[in-house]
Design a protein around this motif. Structure first.
Motif, PDB file in Angstrom:
ATOM      1  N   CYS A  63      32.880  23.958  45.295  1.00  0.00           N
ATOM      2  CA  CYS A  63      31.660  23.796  44.495  1.00  0.00           C
ATOM      3  C   CYS A  63      31.780  24.500  43.157  1.00  0.00           C
ATOM      4  O   CYS A  63      30.905  24.367  42.302  1.00  0.00           O
ATOM      5  CB  CYS A  63      30.421  24.255  45.256  1.00  0.00           C
ATOM      6  N   GLY A  64      32.866  25.272  42.965  1.00  0.00           N
ATOM      7  CA  GLY A  64      33.125  25.900  41.676  1.00  0.00           C
ATOM      8  C   GLY A  64      32.910  27.389  41.639  1.00  0.00           C
ATOM      9  O   GLY A  64      33.355  28.055  40.702  1.00  0.00           O
ATOM     10  N   THR A  65      32.218  27.951  42.646  1.00  0.00           N
ATOM     11  CA  THR A  65      32.007  29.392  42.701  1.00  0.00           C
ATOM     12  C   THR A  65      32.184  29.887  44.126  1.00  0.00           C
ATOM     13  O   THR A  65      32.002  29.148  45.096  1.00  0.00           O
ATOM     14  CB  THR A  65      30.601  29.792  42.213  1.00  0.00           C
ATOM     15  N   ALA A  66      32.517  31.164  44.247  1.00  0.00           N
ATOM     16  CA  ALA A  66      32.513  31.867  45.523  1.00  0.00           C
ATOM     17  C   ALA A  66      31.200  32.643  45.603  1.00  0.00           C
ATOM     18  O   ALA A  66      30.254  32.351  44.865  1.00  0.00           O
ATOM     19  CB  ALA A  66      33.712  32.808  45.586  1.00  0.00           C
ATOM     20  N   ILE A  67      31.095  33.641  46.484  1.00  0.00           N
ATOM     21  CA  ILE A  67      30.055  34.647  46.305  1.00  0.00           C
ATOM     22  C   ILE A  67      30.615  35.610  45.275  1.00  0.00           C
ATOM     23  O   ILE A  67      31.504  36.415  45.564  1.00  0.00           O
ATOM     24  CB  ILE A  67      29.688  35.373  47.609  1.00  0.00           C
ATOM     25  N   GLU A  68      30.126  35.470  44.055  1.00  0.00           N
ATOM     26  CA  GLU A  68      30.638  36.236  42.922  1.00  0.00           C
ATOM     27  C   GLU A  68      30.036  37.640  42.935  1.00  0.00           C
ATOM     28  O   GLU A  68      28.826  37.794  43.093  1.00  0.00           O
ATOM     29  CB  GLU A  68      30.285  35.529  41.612  1.00  0.00           C
ATOM     30  N   THR A  69      30.887  38.654  42.780  1.00  0.00           N
ATOM     31  CA  THR A  69      30.411  40.023  42.878  1.00  0.00           C
ATOM     32  C   THR A  69      31.286  40.961  42.063  1.00  0.00           C
ATOM     33  O   THR A  69      32.391  40.591  41.649  1.00  0.00           O
ATOM     34  CB  THR A  69      30.375  40.477  44.352  1.00  0.00           C
ATOM     35  N   SER A  70      30.802  42.157  41.856  1.00  0.00           N
ATOM     36  CA  SER A  70      31.633  43.207  41.269  1.00  0.00           C
ATOM     37  C   SER A  70      32.486  43.826  42.372  1.00  0.00           C
ATOM     38  O   SER A  70      32.171  43.701  43.561  1.00  0.00           O
ATOM     39  CB  SER A  70      30.753  44.275  40.614  1.00  0.00           C
ATOM     40  N   LEU A  71      33.568  44.489  41.965  1.00  0.00           N
ATOM     41  CA  LEU A  71      34.463  45.112  42.937  1.00  0.00           C
ATOM     42  C   LEU A  71      34.928  46.474  42.437  1.00  0.00           C
ATOM     43  O   LEU A  71      34.963  46.733  41.228  1.00  0.00           O
ATOM     44  CB  LEU A  71      35.706  44.250  43.170  1.00  0.00           C
ATOM     45  N   ARG A  72      35.290  47.306  43.374  1.00  0.00           N
ATOM     46  CA  ARG A  72      36.098  48.502  43.100  1.00  0.00           C
ATOM     47  C   ARG A  72      37.458  48.244  43.721  1.00  0.00           C
ATOM     48  O   ARG A  72      37.566  47.989  44.924  1.00  0.00           O
ATOM     49  CB  ARG A  72      35.474  49.755  43.710  1.00  0.00           C
ATOM     50  N   ILE A  73      38.499  48.278  42.888  1.00  0.00           N
ATOM     51  CA  ILE A  73      39.850  47.945  43.344  1.00  0.00           C
ATOM     52  C   ILE A  73      40.785  49.111  43.053  1.00  0.00           C
ATOM     53  O   ILE A  73      40.796  49.632  41.929  1.00  0.00           O
ATOM     54  CB  ILE A  73      40.384  46.679  42.638  1.00  0.00           C
ATOM     55  N   VAL A  74      41.535  49.523  44.049  1.00  0.00           N
ATOM     56  CA  VAL A  74      42.594  50.506  43.842  1.00  0.00           C
ATOM     57  C   VAL A  74      43.919  49.781  44.010  1.00  0.00           C
ATOM     58  O   VAL A  74      44.195  49.204  45.078  1.00  0.00           O
ATOM     59  CB  VAL A  74      42.503  51.676  44.837  1.00  0.00           C
ATOM     60  N   TYR A  75      44.721  49.766  42.934  1.00  0.00           N
ATOM     61  CA  TYR A  75      45.993  49.075  43.005  1.00  0.00           C
ATOM     62  C   TYR A  75      47.112  49.948  42.458  1.00  0.00           C
ATOM     63  O   TYR A  75      46.893  50.845  41.643  1.00  0.00           O
ATOM     64  CB  TYR A  75      45.947  47.732  42.277  1.00  0.00           C
ATOM     65  N   GLU A  76      48.292  49.680  42.931  1.00  0.00           N
ATOM     66  CA  GLU A  76      49.499  50.369  42.478  1.00  0.00           C
ATOM     67  C   GLU A  76      50.348  49.376  41.706  1.00  0.00           C
ATOM     68  O   GLU A  76      50.550  48.244  42.171  1.00  0.00           O
ATOM     69  CB  GLU A  76      50.270  50.910  43.672  1.00  0.00           C
ATOM     70  N   ILE A  77      50.827  49.771  40.542  1.00  0.00           N
ATOM     71  CA  ILE A  77      51.590  48.849  39.711  1.00  0.00           C
ATOM     72  C   ILE A  77      52.991  49.403  39.487  1.00  0.00           C
ATOM     73  O   ILE A  77      53.163  50.553  39.087  1.00  0.00           O
ATOM     74  CB  ILE A  77      50.847  48.585  38.379  1.00  0.00           C
ATOM     75  N   GLU A  78      53.989  48.589  39.816  1.00  0.00           N
ATOM     76  CA  GLU A  78      55.383  49.013  39.737  1.00  0.00           C
ATOM     77  C   GLU A  78      56.191  48.008  38.930  1.00  0.00           C
ATOM     78  O   GLU A  78      55.925  46.804  38.950  1.00  0.00           O
ATOM     79  CB  GLU A  78      55.988  49.134  41.137  1.00  0.00           C
ATOM     80  N   LEU A  79      57.206  48.503  38.260  1.00  0.00           N
ATOM     81  CA  LEU A  79      58.101  47.665  37.465  1.00  0.00           C
ATOM     82  C   LEU A  79      59.354  47.362  38.259  1.00  0.00           C
ATOM     83  O   LEU A  79      60.012  48.259  38.780  1.00  0.00           O
ATOM     84  CB  LEU A  79      58.464  48.390  36.167  1.00  0.00           C
ATOM     85  N   LEU A  80      59.686  46.069  38.373  1.00  0.00           N
ATOM     86  CA  LEU A  80      60.892  45.641  39.068  1.00  0.00           C
ATOM     87  C   LEU A  80      61.856  45.024  38.063  1.00  0.00           C
ATOM     88  O   LEU A  80      61.525  44.048  37.392  1.00  0.00           O
ATOM     89  CB  LEU A  80      60.565  44.623  40.163  1.00  0.00           C
ATOM     90  N   LYS A  81      63.039  45.601  37.976  1.00  0.00           N
ATOM     91  CA  LYS A  81      64.071  45.080  37.077  1.00  0.00           C
ATOM     92  C   LYS A  81      65.046  44.147  37.798  1.00  0.00           C
ATOM     93  O   LYS A  81      65.836  43.454  37.157  1.00  0.00           O
ATOM     94  CB  LYS A  81      64.854  46.247  36.466  1.00  0.00           C
ATOM     95  N   ASP A  82      65.002  44.140  39.133  1.00  0.00           N
ATOM     96  CA  ASP A  82      65.982  43.393  39.909  1.00  0.00           C
ATOM     97  C   ASP A  82      65.397  42.130  40.535  1.00  0.00           C
ATOM     98  O   ASP A  82      65.966  41.568  41.464  1.00  0.00           O
ATOM     99  CB  ASP A  82      66.572  44.280  41.006  1.00  0.00           C
ATOM    100  N   LYS A  83      64.249  41.676  40.047  1.00  0.00           N
ATOM    101  CA  LYS A  83      63.605  40.470  40.578  1.00  0.00           C
ATOM    102  C   LYS A  83      63.225  39.580  39.410  1.00  0.00           C
ATOM    103  O   LYS A  83      62.806  40.075  38.357  1.00  0.00           O
ATOM    104  CB  LYS A  83      62.360  40.850  41.382  1.00  0.00           C
ATOM    105  N   SER A  84      63.381  38.273  39.583  1.00  0.00           N
ATOM    106  CA  SER A  84      63.045  37.332  38.520  1.00  0.00           C
ATOM    107  C   SER A  84      62.313  36.139  39.125  1.00  0.00           C
ATOM    108  O   SER A  84      62.793  35.528  40.086  1.00  0.00           O
ATOM    109  CB  SER A  84      64.313  36.863  37.797  1.00  0.00           C
ATOM    110  N   ILE A  85      61.124  35.834  38.605  1.00  0.00           N
ATOM    111  CA  ILE A  85      60.333  34.706  39.084  1.00  0.00           C
ATOM    112  C   ILE A  85      59.703  33.996  37.894  1.00  0.00           C
ATOM    113  O   ILE A  85      59.561  34.571  36.818  1.00  0.00           O
ATOM    114  CB  ILE A  85      59.235  35.146  40.073  1.00  0.00           C
ATOM    115  N   LYS A  86      59.331  32.742  38.094  1.00  0.00           N
ATOM    116  CA  LYS A  86      58.724  31.961  37.016  1.00  0.00           C
ATOM    117  C   LYS A  86      57.207  31.984  37.065  1.00  0.00           C
ATOM    118  O   LYS A  86      56.541  31.850  36.033  1.00  0.00           O
ATOM    119  CB  LYS A  86      59.219  30.516  37.080  1.00  0.00           C
TER     120      LYS A  86
END
Length: 342
Positions: free
Chosen positions: A239-262
């Motif tokens: 229908c074009g929408t979910a239950i739209e809401t605000s979020l609190r997200i905790v994420y970890e971000i890492e750099l990978l030099k040995d992986k390649s994707i499109k």
């Protein structure tokens, strides 16, 4: 951890608008982590004041981090404050599409260069206090068959596990960010509405707490952003929408030099998944399948023939979304138990 005619995109309504003024960039060195629980220690916090709503390499970062940083990000709901728990259906007529999809970020990762990959682990996803679901006139997968207006509001809280749709119809909540992505290699201010190679509006409910995301890097620093919180959504978001809401997200971000994707890929405890975006489901499904063949060849000692055959025997194609034109998103899942990864 865990878990006939195509309609126009919201992008048609939005167009290209200048992004919001960006907060001044801050550079903070990650602190030494002290492990006190199964969740990683938060090193940086981004607020709902640090947002933008376009994808472009011209949007400056609001935070610079080293690989391995753990970030707490607060996100806004998709309308950017145009609805509230007291809104009536008349609010749909006054909806301004320019602010749609406020995204928290971007985050610059030191040493990230085009051709690298950013690994983003979604450690914690908590619901906001309320959410909305709507059918907008002129928008939705069945717009030529069911062209109506509809708005339903839901009271939520971070520990809530289900909501009542109507009468005895209960929905199990599964919060996830509908939009995640890095900056594309263009200074044009692109709409956040369609999914692209940089990620974007993938609207895939499998990308929830515990999922590990992989994004190809197109510009220096990657410039990762996240938002468009959903409390629950079915595959397709028809229908074009979910239950739209605000979020609190905790994420970890890492750099990978040995992986390649499109294009983005992801994994859970149960499976590895590839994604493919395209203007048609056929094209998107072919790309998702080809990327899984490539993954199996590169990581599981299979020939092209063997990988292709295994995709037919054990690969699961899923439609993630069909409404965010001009592109749709299809994924392929491969169970880790089949690949002896558990």
């Amino acid at each position: 951890m865990k878990k006939t005619i195509l309609i126009p995109s919201l992008a048609i309504f939005i167009g290209l608008h200048s992004c919001k003024e960006q907060p001044k960039e801050t550079t903070i060195e990650p602190e030494v982590e002290v492990v006190t629980s199964s969740k990683p220690q938060i090193q940086h916090t981004l607020t709902t004041e640090q947002t933008h709503n376009k994808f472009s390499n011209s949007i400056p970062p609001v935070l610079t981090v080293k690989s391995g940083a753990v970030i707490e990000a607060f996100t806004k709901e998709a309308s950017d404050g145009q609805f509230n728990l007291n809104s009536t259906i008349e609010a749909l007529d006054a909806l301004d599409f320019e602010p749609i999809h406020p995204l928290t970020g971007p985050v610059y990762v030191e040493d990230a260069q085009p051709g690298d990959v950013l690994k983003v682990t979604l450690h914690t996803i908590e619901l906001g206090d309320w959410g909305w679901n709507a059918i907008l006139p002129g928008f939705g997968f069945l717009v030529d068959d069911i062209n109506v207006k509809y708005l339903k509001l839901y009271e939520l809280e971070k520990d809530k596990t289900e909501v009542t749709f109507k009468n005895d119809i209960k929905l199990q909540l599964n919060p996830f960010p509908g939009v995640m992505g890095v900056a594309p290699d263009t200074d044009e201010l692109l709409s956040t509405i369609p999914p692209r190679a940089n990620g974007g509006n993938m609207d895939d409910p499998n990308m929830s707490e515990g999922t590990v995301m992989y994004f190809p890097v197109f510009v220096e620093g990657g410039l990762f952003s996240i938002g468009d919180g959903h409390a629950v959504q079915g595959l397709g978001e028809v229908c074009g929408t979910a239950i739209e809401t605000s979020l609190r997200i905790v994420y970890e971000i890492e750099l990978l030099k040995d992986k390649s994707i499109k294009e983005p890929q992801y994994e859970t405890d149960e499976y590895y998944a590839t994604t493919g975006f395209a203007p048609t489901l056929d094209e998107a499904a072919k790309k998702a399948t080809l990327y899984m063949v490539n993954y199996l060849e590169a990581n599981h000692d299979l020939t092209t023939e063997e990988a292709y055959a295994l995709c037919s025997l054990a690969g699961d194609l899923q439609i993630a979304e069909v409404v965010d034109l001009p592109n749709m998103l299809v994924t392929m899942h491969m169970k880790k138990s089949i690949l002896n990864m558990k």
